[in-house]
Design a protein around this motif. Sequence first.
Motif, PDB file in Angstrom:
ATOM      1  N   ALA A 110      -4.205  48.380   6.068  1.00  0.00           N
ATOM      2  CA  ALA A 110      -5.629  47.837   6.490  1.00  0.00           C
ATOM      3  C   ALA A 110      -5.420  48.100   7.926  1.00  0.00           C
ATOM      4  O   ALA A 110      -7.164  48.360   8.117  1.00  0.00           O
ATOM      5  N   VAL A 111      -5.025  49.030   8.606  1.00  0.00           N
ATOM      6  CA  VAL A 111      -5.901  50.344   9.503  1.00  0.00           C
ATOM      7  C   VAL A 111      -6.643  51.218   9.373  1.00  0.00           C
ATOM      8  O   VAL A 111      -7.822  51.321   9.352  1.00  0.00           O
ATOM      9  N   ASP A 112      -6.939  51.913   7.478  1.00  0.00           N
ATOM     10  CA  ASP A 112      -7.749  52.559   6.750  1.00  0.00           C
ATOM     11  C   ASP A 112      -8.777  51.416   6.830  1.00  0.00           C
ATOM     12  O   ASP A 112      -9.627  52.237   6.920  1.00  0.00           O
ATOM     13  N   GLU A 113      -8.546  50.803   6.223  1.00  0.00           N
ATOM     14  CA  GLU A 113     -10.003  49.643   5.731  1.00  0.00           C
ATOM     15  C   GLU A 113     -10.793  49.166   7.646  1.00  0.00           C
ATOM     16  O   GLU A 113     -12.166  49.408   7.157  1.00  0.00           O
ATOM     17  N   ARG A 114      -9.569  48.871   8.890  1.00  0.00           N
ATOM     18  CA  ARG A 114     -10.646  48.782   9.502  1.00  0.00           C
ATOM     19  C   ARG A 114     -11.389  50.060  10.282  1.00  0.00           C
ATOM     20  O   ARG A 114     -12.129  49.639  10.363  1.00  0.00           O
ATOM     21  N   GLU A 115     -10.541  51.010  10.465  1.00  0.00           N
ATOM     22  CA  GLU A 115     -10.796  52.370  11.095  1.00  0.00           C
ATOM     23  C   GLU A 115     -11.779  52.641   9.641  1.00  0.00           C
ATOM     24  O   GLU A 115     -13.084  53.408  10.210  1.00  0.00           O
ATOM     25  N   TRP A 116     -12.097  52.713   8.643  1.00  0.00           N
ATOM     26  CA  TRP A 116     -13.764  53.423   7.539  1.00  0.00           C
ATOM     27  C   TRP A 116     -14.604  52.303   7.905  1.00  0.00           C
ATOM     28  O   TRP A 116     -15.360  52.851   8.191  1.00  0.00           O
ATOM     29  N   GLY A 137       5.849  62.877   5.415  1.00  0.00           N
ATOM     30  CA  GLY A 137       7.285  62.838   6.362  1.00  0.00           C
ATOM     31  C   GLY A 137       8.020  61.247   6.655  1.00  0.00           C
ATOM     32  O   GLY A 137       8.514  60.736   7.081  1.00  0.00           O
ATOM     33  N   GLY A 138       7.456  60.861   4.767  1.00  0.00           N
ATOM     34  CA  GLY A 138       8.556  59.603   4.028  1.00  0.00           C
ATOM     35  C   GLY A 138       8.102  58.155   4.737  1.00  0.00           C
ATOM     36  O   GLY A 138       8.259  57.537   4.725  1.00  0.00           O
ATOM     37  N   LEU A 139       6.606  58.347   5.310  1.00  0.00           N
ATOM     38  CA  LEU A 139       6.010  56.870   6.003  1.00  0.00           C
ATOM     39  C   LEU A 139       4.279  57.453   5.191  1.00  0.00           C
ATOM     40  O   LEU A 139       4.226  58.034   4.573  1.00  0.00           O
ATOM     41  N   PRO A 140       4.575  55.742   4.986  1.00  0.00           N
ATOM     42  CA  PRO A 140       2.901  55.317   3.748  1.00  0.00           C
ATOM     43  C   PRO A 140       2.220  55.953   5.020  1.00  0.00           C
ATOM     44  O   PRO A 140       1.651  55.708   6.205  1.00  0.00           O
ATOM     45  N   ALA A 141       0.504  55.942   4.525  1.00  0.00           N
ATOM     46  CA  ALA A 141      -0.320  57.141   4.465  1.00  0.00           C
ATOM     47  C   ALA A 141      -0.913  56.870   3.949  1.00  0.00           C
ATOM     48  O   ALA A 141      -0.818  56.247   2.420  1.00  0.00           O
ATOM     49  N   ILE A 142      -2.628  56.485   4.026  1.00  0.00           N
ATOM     50  CA  ILE A 142      -3.545  57.079   3.189  1.00  0.00           C
ATOM     51  C   ILE A 142      -4.779  57.851   3.624  1.00  0.00           C
ATOM     52  O   ILE A 142      -4.838  58.610   4.686  1.00  0.00           O
ATOM     53  N   GLN A 143      -5.005  58.703   2.704  1.00  0.00           N
ATOM     54  CA  GLN A 143      -5.889  60.049   2.992  1.00  0.00           C
ATOM     55  C   GLN A 143      -7.154  58.825   2.711  1.00  0.00           C
ATOM     56  O   GLN A 143      -7.742  59.470   1.427  1.00  0.00           O
ATOM     57  N   ARG A 144      -8.029  59.797   2.823  1.00  0.00           N
ATOM     58  CA  ARG A 144      -9.660  59.935   2.934  1.00  0.00           C
ATOM     59  C   ARG A 144     -10.652  61.270   2.790  1.00  0.00           C
ATOM     60  O   ARG A 144     -10.753  62.080   3.994  1.00  0.00           O
ATOM     61  N   THR A 145     -11.405  61.688   2.014  1.00  0.00           N
ATOM     62  CA  THR A 145     -12.159  62.558   2.148  1.00  0.00           C
ATOM     63  C   THR A 145     -13.483  62.278   1.568  1.00  0.00           C
ATOM     64  O   THR A 145     -13.460  61.804   1.140  1.00  0.00           O
ATOM     65  N   PHE A 146     -14.384  62.986   3.297  1.00  0.00           N
ATOM     66  CA  PHE A 146     -15.478  62.054   3.058  1.00  0.00           C
ATOM     67  C   PHE A 146     -16.437  63.941   4.109  1.00  0.00           C
ATOM     68  O   PHE A 146     -15.665  64.527   4.276  1.00  0.00           O
ATOM     69  N   TYR A 162      -4.137  58.799   7.714  1.00  0.00           N
ATOM     70  CA  TYR A 162      -3.742  57.600   8.437  1.00  0.00           C
ATOM     71  C   TYR A 162      -2.647  57.785   8.419  1.00  0.00           C
ATOM     72  O   TYR A 162      -1.483  57.064   6.354  1.00  0.00           O
ATOM     73  N   VAL A 163      -1.225  57.657   8.923  1.00  0.00           N
ATOM     74  CA  VAL A 163      -0.148  57.525   9.429  1.00  0.00           C
ATOM     75  C   VAL A 163       0.427  56.146  10.026  1.00  0.00           C
ATOM     76  O   VAL A 163      -0.183  56.431  11.519  1.00  0.00           O
ATOM     77  N   VAL A 164       1.009  55.268   9.313  1.00  0.00           N
ATOM     78  CA  VAL A 164       2.063  54.041  10.414  1.00  0.00           C
ATOM     79  C   VAL A 164       3.011  54.227  10.247  1.00  0.00           C
ATOM     80  O   VAL A 164       4.012  54.296   9.780  1.00  0.00           O
ATOM     81  N   ASP A 165       3.968  54.445  11.378  1.00  0.00           N
ATOM     82  CA  ASP A 165       5.290  54.020  11.739  1.00  0.00           C
ATOM     83  C   ASP A 165       5.385  52.647  12.761  1.00  0.00           C
ATOM     84  O   ASP A 165       5.407  53.349  14.415  1.00  0.00           O
ATOM     85  N   GLY A 166       5.800  51.654  12.411  1.00  0.00           N
ATOM     86  CA  GLY A 166       5.536  50.267  13.411  1.00  0.00           C
ATOM     87  C   GLY A 166       4.387  50.674  14.480  1.00  0.00           C
ATOM     88  O   GLY A 166       3.269  49.736  13.527  1.00  0.00           O
TER      89      GLY A 166
END
Length: 202
Positions: A110-116, A137-146, A162-166
């Motif tokens: 959701a963060v990735d879609e919003r920020e993009w 670091g063991g946390l879910p993340a999404i990488q965009r190359t652009f 983007y990495v989300v931790d709480g």
Amino acid sequence: MTVSSEGSHKTGAMRLGRSPWLLALAVLLLVGVFILLGWLALNKAESGTLPIEGDGIRLTIPEDWSEEDTSTNEACQNETLTCAFILSAPEGYNFSITWYDQLSETTVEAVDEREWAKFREYYVTAILLEREALEVGGLPAIQRTFMQTDTNSTPVYLRQVYVVDGLRLYLVTARFFSAELMEAEDRVVDAVIESIEFTGGE
């Protein structure tokens, strides 16, 4: 004639008997050399990196990268944003880690879609080259190359993660000024991102 023939046969047998020992010794020496070379290469690789830590983040960077004083960076003088690291590589690109606290918990997708979407509103000509889900670091993340163009219409190539931790949202960014440089430094940046640990410190 018979005695001479028997003597020759014995000499040949003795030589053949020694050969396996010589071969085993040579193999052992070669294995030892390879182990030594591997150890030297490993030590050289390790000595070429530097561990750094701050703002609850630990990572390993190439020792020839330089760290900027974030207190003098204008973009970092924002009460809602924390610049953990701003690093420059001698090859001419930079790498940064920033974070801020969100108002409510959400997913990295959701963060990735919003920020993009927000980014595309500002940089309408941005071209997405790749998007992938990963862990940092063991946390879910999404990488965009652009690719985007700056205010001088100069192309800039970015890898943003983007990495989300709480409630905390981390943004890891590598900025390049050519596609060739981004490709050439791909493994270096991968290694730095893979080394990131979130220690939970303040």
